[in-house]
Design an enzyme around this catalytic site. Structure first.
Site, PDB file in Angstrom:
ATOM      1  N   SER A   1      10.976 -33.514 -13.077  1.00 33.24           N
ATOM      2  CA  SER A   1       9.549 -33.197 -13.028  1.00 33.24           C
ATOM      3  C   SER A   1       9.087 -32.186 -14.072  1.00 33.24           C
ATOM      4  CB  SER A   1       9.143 -32.723 -11.627  1.00 33.24           C
ATOM      5  OG  SER A   1       9.743 -31.503 -11.305  1.00 33.24           O
TER       6      SER A   1
ATOM      7  N   LYS B   1       4.303 -27.789  -4.364  1.00 34.24           N
ATOM      8  CA  LYS B   1       3.906 -27.390  -5.710  1.00 34.24           C
ATOM      9  C   LYS B   1       2.453 -26.925  -5.729  1.00 34.24           C
ATOM     10  CE  LYS B   1       7.277 -30.405  -7.935  1.00 34.24           C
ATOM     11  NZ  LYS B   1       7.489 -31.613  -8.744  1.00 34.24           N
TER      12      LYS B   1
END
Length: 181
Positions: A88, A131
């Protein structure tokens, strides 16, 4: 302060979401990619894939075709106690490198997460909620997620997204335009 070659990313760890910083620099050298920080193998592969993408798309990115000739590029993710691994960070690494090579600062209050392919597609990632919470805690104003995470983002409670501009992108070019103009 916004800095050239430094981008803010979002990572997922066992303890939840986390903000990471990707710093890049270049210097005279032997055309090596130097990777430092507490990085796992997948993150190192993401860095190599993003550099290959940039090298193969110099014209559309507005870069000199020989930008790497006679130079080394160093990518560093400052270490904290928790090791970083996973795909990511590819989007963040690509934006940091493009910022360095185009000499355009990245906004510090913009964070991103997403895996990037060699052809520049942005692939979905996990830990979206965690996140997002990490970004809110850190005072991030804008987040860029992969377009394929849109359904998960839409399903989240609006109170989680309040105060943050969220963009999604399916292509790395769109991310670069969004962050660097």
């Amino acid at each position: 302060m916004d800095r050239v070659g430094c981008a803010t990313g979002l990572a997922w760890t066992e303890s939840g979401g986390e903000i990471i910083f990707v710093e890049t620099t270049r210097m005279m050298g032997a055309e090596r990619l130097i990777l430092t920080g507490y990085l796992g193998e997948i993150m190192k592969e993401s860095a190599q894939a993003t550099l290959s993408y940039i090298r193969s798309h110099t014209e559309q990115l507005g870069l000199a075709a020989d930008f790497f000739q006679g130079r080394d590029i160093h990518v560093h993710v400052p270490s904290v106690a928790i090791p970083k691994d996973g795909p990511s960070a590819g989007m963040t690494i690509a934006v940091a490198l493009t910022s360095l090579l185009k000499d355009i600062p990245c906004p510090r209050d913009t964070a991103m997460t997403g895996e990037v392919t060699l052809s520049g597609r942005s692939l979905p990632v996990g830990g979206i909620r965690e996140k997002l919470l990490a970004a809110k805690t850190a005072g991030i104003k804008t987040i860029i997620f992969p377009a394929k995470n849109q359904a998960e983002i839409s399903a989240m409670d609006d109170s989680l997204k309040q105060g943050i501009k969220i963009f999604t992108a399916g292509e790395l070019d769109d991310v670069i335009r969004q962050v660097l103009g």
